[in-house]
Design a protein around this motif. Structure first.
Motif, PDB file in Angstrom:
ATOM      1  N   GLN A 378       0.886  -1.179   0.010  1.00 22.89           N
ATOM      2  CA  GLN A 378      -0.106  -0.155  -0.050  1.00 22.89           C
ATOM      3  C   GLN A 378       0.828   1.189   0.041  1.00 22.89           C
ATOM      4  O   GLN A 378       1.715   1.317   0.825  1.00 22.89           O
ATOM      5  CB  GLN A 378      -1.120   0.078   1.046  1.00 22.89           C
ATOM      6  N   VAL A 381      -0.250   8.449  -1.101  1.00 21.13           N
ATOM      7  CA  VAL A 381      -0.106   9.503  -1.792  1.00 21.13           C
ATOM      8  C   VAL A 381      -0.551  10.649  -1.121  1.00 21.13           C
ATOM      9  O   VAL A 381      -1.554  10.743  -0.688  1.00 21.13           O
ATOM     10  CB  VAL A 381      -0.922   9.327  -3.130  1.00 21.13           C
ATOM     11  N   ASP A 398      -8.384  13.973  -8.107  1.00 20.67           N
ATOM     12  CA  ASP A 398      -8.418  12.445  -7.765  1.00 20.67           C
ATOM     13  C   ASP A 398      -7.029  11.989  -8.612  1.00 20.67           C
ATOM     14  O   ASP A 398      -6.204  12.478  -9.201  1.00 20.67           O
ATOM     15  CB  ASP A 398      -9.719  11.840  -8.637  1.00 20.67           C
ATOM     16  N   VAL A 399      -7.056  10.593  -8.087  1.00 19.60           N
ATOM     17  CA  VAL A 399      -5.565   9.984  -8.500  1.00 19.60           C
ATOM     18  C   VAL A 399      -5.914   8.690  -9.511  1.00 19.60           C
ATOM     19  O   VAL A 399      -7.025   7.898  -9.217  1.00 19.60           O
ATOM     20  CB  VAL A 399      -4.859   9.332  -7.236  1.00 19.60           C
ATOM     21  N   ASP A 400      -5.467   8.850 -10.514  1.00 21.21           N
ATOM     22  CA  ASP A 400      -5.679   7.409 -11.561  1.00 21.21           C
ATOM     23  C   ASP A 400      -4.437   6.544 -11.473  1.00 21.21           C
ATOM     24  O   ASP A 400      -3.247   7.004 -11.438  1.00 21.21           O
ATOM     25  CB  ASP A 400      -5.588   7.967 -13.113  1.00 21.21           C
ATOM     26  N   GLY A 401      -4.887   5.417 -11.462  1.00 19.35           N
ATOM     27  CA  GLY A 401      -3.921   4.267 -11.506  1.00 19.35           C
ATOM     28  C   GLY A 401      -3.985   3.547 -12.553  1.00 19.35           C
ATOM     29  O   GLY A 401      -4.845   3.288 -13.423  1.00 19.35           O
ATOM     30  N   TRP A 405      -3.483  -0.847 -11.159  1.00 18.57           N
ATOM     31  CA  TRP A 405      -3.343  -0.363  -9.769  1.00 18.57           C
ATOM     32  C   TRP A 405      -4.472   0.200  -9.155  1.00 18.57           C
ATOM     33  O   TRP A 405      -5.552   0.752  -9.894  1.00 18.57           O
ATOM     34  CB  TRP A 405      -2.344   0.853  -9.572  1.00 18.57           C
ATOM     35  N   VAL A 407      -6.722   2.313  -6.570  1.00 19.95           N
ATOM     36  CA  VAL A 407      -6.671   3.726  -5.734  1.00 19.95           C
ATOM     37  C   VAL A 407      -7.818   3.635  -4.886  1.00 19.95           C
ATOM     38  O   VAL A 407      -9.063   3.401  -5.612  1.00 19.95           O
ATOM     39  CB  VAL A 407      -6.612   4.827  -6.610  1.00 19.95           C
ATOM     40  N   ILE A 426      -4.215   9.968  -0.200  1.00 18.85           N
ATOM     41  CA  ILE A 426      -4.856   8.882  -0.695  1.00 18.85           C
ATOM     42  C   ILE A 426      -4.120   7.861  -0.872  1.00 18.85           C
ATOM     43  O   ILE A 426      -2.901   7.892  -1.250  1.00 18.85           O
ATOM     44  CB  ILE A 426      -5.283   9.413  -2.211  1.00 18.85           C
ATOM     45  N   ALA A 428      -3.250   3.910  -2.422  1.00 19.99           N
ATOM     46  CA  ALA A 428      -3.108   3.151  -3.763  1.00 19.99           C
ATOM     47  C   ALA A 428      -2.239   1.842  -3.328  1.00 19.99           C
ATOM     48  O   ALA A 428      -1.446   1.716  -2.573  1.00 19.99           O
ATOM     49  CB  ALA A 428      -2.479   3.835  -4.722  1.00 19.99           C
ATOM     50  N   SER A 429      -3.045   0.951  -4.130  1.00 26.52           N
ATOM     51  CA  SER A 429      -2.441  -0.521  -3.747  1.00 26.52           C
ATOM     52  C   SER A 429      -1.723  -0.945  -5.046  1.00 26.52           C
ATOM     53  O   SER A 429      -2.130  -0.832  -6.259  1.00 26.52           O
ATOM     54  CB  SER A 429      -3.410  -1.352  -3.543  1.00 26.52           C
ATOM     55  N   LEU A 468       0.989   6.136 -11.717  1.00 24.11           N
ATOM     56  CA  LEU A 468      -0.043   6.954 -10.841  1.00 24.11           C
ATOM     57  C   LEU A 468       0.016   8.077 -11.503  1.00 24.11           C
ATOM     58  O   LEU A 468       1.083   8.934 -11.332  1.00 24.11           O
ATOM     59  CB  LEU A 468       0.161   6.726  -9.198  1.00 24.11           C
TER      60      LEU A 468
END
Length: 847
Positions: A378, A381, A398-401, A405, A407, A426, A428-429, A468
């Motif tokens: 994990q 961010v 927002d965060v895009d993976g 990934w 999020v 935030i 993220a895995s 990311l």
């Protein structure tokens, strides 16, 4: 999003805003096509983007893997990654896009026919057509003519491919799978030019690179030379000369019928002329849309050429973007609608967004709490948004993976007051495989990469997008219109010397496994065991334990496995294994492999290596934990010590040590004041006179060492060597230099000589299995003091005898050789070892 250089956050300021402003309000697209990194005309690219505001791109057929490397040890695929990053560093200065085909640079070739023996012609042509249909240029510029005048066979291939792709890219019956599988419709560029820098008499159009770019206060020529100097591995550093600088082009094909007046003469460059990706241009859009595009152009034209950041400029840009959006076709997706844009509109929207971001005073950053991560970890961010303006704004972040990934929900929308800084966490895995290029070379022939990208938009790109990305929407407090910006998530740390340092996020194995040496020659019949080393590095933050073992060929005795236990990230261990071939092991090639297995039964058998230099972004790639061992007969002369001055991309010292040569690297102090008489021989590495200033300064001491009875063996050097008079007797190197590129070219002994008999008998078998080439930078003419022993040449060419020069010097011997030992010894070519051993035996052997 494109991968950027790793820098602290910034809006880009006035300079960035001016650059983006130039790209807006018109429709001009140019694709340049060449063979290698550093073939591009950087001055033309700089003029196109920074003066004309045209969307420009450079398509390099290959990544330059077959070249030399002046700054490091990378050769082959690793050198290709370095040179790809050098191209991207250059593009960050001149502002152009970068594309590639699947071609792998197999080395120098002298004819087009030889090039097509290594590259499937239709594969290369399809890849060039792919880029034309994706980038959709109105103008194509070929760096080369496609004729023998280009010299290098790969240059000829690039010239041919540019012209043929220009001819057929608009034919939907050619490579129809590009539209069926990748959505790339046929596209017919309107004009084809060829660079006239190699043939000025053919010039039909001259552009001026000596004009000043007002946003930076340098001429476009100066910027271009700074861009060209990013090709540091290829010794491409350039002076930034002042004054006029003509850029010459020759018009080859003009489909407009009115194209003689200028680069875009006869081409409709209005926004309304932009095609919507399926052949629907302004005629299909109708008069209303045409007037709408004219409105966008007027809005942009209301801005000065050098606009100032701030509220007024931002308002114009946001209004233009809103109008632009309203003109795009829409499609229903789920419960909403999305705007459909072709590549032309996408690029204009991106410039509008970047211009708005530069004008807005909104600063975005995104950092992670780790840079080397393992699958399942994990990652935390931190997204930071700072409103430096005097106005309240609304944001949505927002965060895009990418690549699977995951999020955690954490995007948010809020108002930002003047001066307010907001930070949000935030999670993220980490998912997906170990970070590596999306292309691999699975076999030496054909010399073509295999593309592994799942997204077709990645194909032909330099690398896959970052894993990311934070995306931010910004709106005025009371208005519906806004703009978008984004930033790659990176790791931030403080260096005590350099200050803030940014690093990309890299997925690494839980247990990184490397086996050294990767290649080695073992002397047949030897009785002593050979040592290999397995290096393990722990990538996880928790505990991993298990065993590491060495896998050996069938019939060999495997050494016992070793236990390992790691409790922290970055912890490493070194494990030495001794291996001995069984009695009677045949000459030939065998493989060793290292495997680590943890307590959960997971196997690890590869390691991550990173190409990293100050002028490029770090680029990781994976290496299997395998070693190739060549068993072959080899006799060495009696040697107490051999001095060695390392050259460029030079792994010869390690190769010599592995077979028992007592090599000592000579540093500046030893060259200046050391006792050189204790060395049986001193070997100078390839291009060392370019990379080692102490060698240049103390060359006289080395010649005196030879005169006193020593053996001085100089591997290939370039023109600076002969121009500097560093050899004891003169010789010349032709331009272009004499070389033998066919690695299997016949070799003939010119005379019977002890060199060919002791301590190894050199015969036809010793010239088999050479890689890439016989040699380069052969002597072209030479003083009578030198004797020559070998003749070789490429098919259809006259004999070349300058690959090996030997001369008595006082009581000692001097040798210059253009034979490519720097490639052959690391590749464990037995004959190259045997010949090199004979050269080391030359001390005291006067003819």
């Amino acid at each position: 999003m494109a991968r950027a250089q790793l820098e602290p956050p910034s809006t880009g300021g006035i300079a960035a805003l001016a650059r983006e402003r130039r790209m807006l309000g018109h429709y001009e697209r140019v694709l340049m096509i060449g063979a290698h990194p550093d073939d591009e005309d950087t001055e033309l690219l700089t003029l196109l983007t920074r003066q004309m505001g045209a969307e420009a791109a450079y398509l390099s057929l290959n990544r330059g893997e077959g070249g030399q490397n002046l700054i490091g040890s990378e050769l082959g695929p690793a050198l290709g990654l370095l040179r790809t990053e050098e191209l991207l560093a250059a593009r960050r200065l001149d502002g152009a896009h970068q594309f590639f085909t699947r071609a792998y640079d197999f080395g120098f070739s002298k004819t087009l026919d030889e090039t097509w023996m290594h590259w499937p012609r239709d594969t290369i042509l399809k890849d060039v057509v792919r880029v034309i249909r994706r980038f959709r240029p109105q103008v194509v510029v070929s760096v080369f003519s496609g004729t023998p005048r280009d010299g290098h066979g790969q240059h000829q291939a690039a010239g041919w491919a540019a012209q043929e792709a220009f001819r057929i890219a608009g034919d939907s019956t050619r490579f129809p799978e590009l539209e069926r599988e990748e959505g790339l419709a046929a596209w017919a560029p309107l004009k084809l030019y060829r660079s006239a820098r190699f043939d000025t008499s053919a010039t039909t159009l001259t552009l001026e690179g000596g004009a000043l770019d007002p946003s930076v206060g340098k001429s476009y020529h100066q910027i271009a030379m700074e861009s060209r100097s990013r090709h540091r591995s290829q010794d491409m550093g350039r002076l930034q000369e002042l004054g006029p600088s003509p850029v010459r082009l020759s018009l080859i094909v003009d489909r407009t019928g009115h194209g003689q007046g200028g680069l875009f003469a006869g081409v409709d460059t209005s926004l309304a002329a932009m095609d919507f990706g399926r052949g629907a241009g302004p005629a299909a859009a109708g008069d209303g849309a045409a007037s709408g595009w004219a409105a966008v152009a007027r809005q942009i034209a209301s801005l000065p050429a050098e606009p100032a950041p701030g509220r007024a400029t931002l308002a114009v840009l946001v209004a233009a973007r809103t109008t632009f959006d309203s003109l795009l076709p829409v499609a229903r997706r789920g419960n909403g609608v999305v705007h459909q844009a072709g590549i032309e509109q996408q690029d204009q929207l991106a410039h509008l967004d970047r211009a708005a971001a530069a004008a807005s005073g909104i600063v975005l950053d995104a950092t992670a709490d780790d840079d080397h991560v393992v699958s399942g970890q994990q990652l935390h961010v931190t997204v930071s948004v700072w409103n430096t303006t005097a106005d309240t704004v609304r944001i949505s972040a927002d965060v895009d993976g990418a690549g699977g990934w995951a999020v955690a929900p954490g995007g948010w929308t809020q108002r930002l007051s003047p001066g307010q800084l907001v930070r949000r966490e935030i999670a993220a895995s980490v998912a997906g495989s170990v970070t590596a290029p999306y292309f691999t070379l699975d076999q030496p022939e054909p010399a073509i990469y295999r593309w592994h990208a799942t997204a077709t938009t990645t194909l032909a790109e330099p690398f896959a997008p970052p894993p990311l990305v934070v995306r931010l929407q910004v709106y005025g407090d009371a208005s519906a219109g806004g703009f978008s910006t984004s930033r790659e998530v990176t790791y931030r740390t403080r260096d005590e010397v350099s200050g803030e340092v940014r690093r990309p996020i890299t997925v690494v194995p839980r247990v990184d496994v490397k086996l050294e040496p990767a290649t080695e020659l073992w002397v047949a019949g030897g009785s002593a065991p050979h040592a290999v080393t397995v290096m393990l590095t722990h990538g996880a933050r928790d505990t991993t334990e298990g065993r590491v073992r060495l896998e050996v060929p069938a019939g060999w005795n495997a050494p016992p496995p070793r236990d390992f236990r790691f409790t922290r990230e970055g912890e490493s261990g070194s494990y030495r294994f001794e291996v001995k071939p069984p009695a009677g092991a045949r000459d030939g090639t065998v493989g060793l492999a290292a495997v680590a297995e943890d307590s959960g039964g997971h196997r690890y058998a590869e390691g991550v290596v990173t190409v990293d230099y100050p002028h490029i972004r770090p680029e990781p790639y994976t290496v299997a934990a395998r070693s190739q061992v060549r068993i072959a007969p080899l006799a060495l002369p009696p040697l107490r010590a051999v001095g060695y001055v390392r050259g460029a991309a030079d792994r010869v010292p390690e190769a010599l040590r592995s077979v028992g040569v007592p090599v000592e690297l000579l540093d500046a102090r030893t060259l200046a004041r050391g006792d050189l008489s204790r060395y049986d021989a001193i070997v100078i590495g390839p291009r060392a006179y370019e990379t080692d200033s102490a060698l240049v300064e103390h060359n006289g001491r080395l010649l005196d060492y030879a005169r006193a009875g020593g053996l001085l063996l100089v591997q290939y050097q370039q023109y600076q060597f002969v121009q500097g008079g560093f050899a004891p007797y003169p010789f010349t190197i032709a331009s272009p230099h004499d070389r033998v590129t066919e690695e299997d070219a016949p070799v003939r002994a010119l005379r019977d000589d002890r060199l060919l008999h002791a301590p190894n008998e050199i015969g036809a078998a010793d010239w088999r299995g050479w890689v890439q080439e016989r040699g380069l930078y052969f002597a072209h003419s030479w003083d009578p003091h030198y004797r020559t022993l070998l003749e070789m040449h490429d098919t259809g060419e006259p004999p070349k005898e300058g690959g090996l020069l030997i001369a008595p010097l006082g009581r000692g011997m001097y040798v210059y050789t253009g034979l490519a030992f720097f490639r052959q010894l690391p590749a464990t070519v037995p004959g190259a070892y045997r010949l090199f051993a004979n050269l080391l035996a030359l001390r005291g052997q006067h003819p």
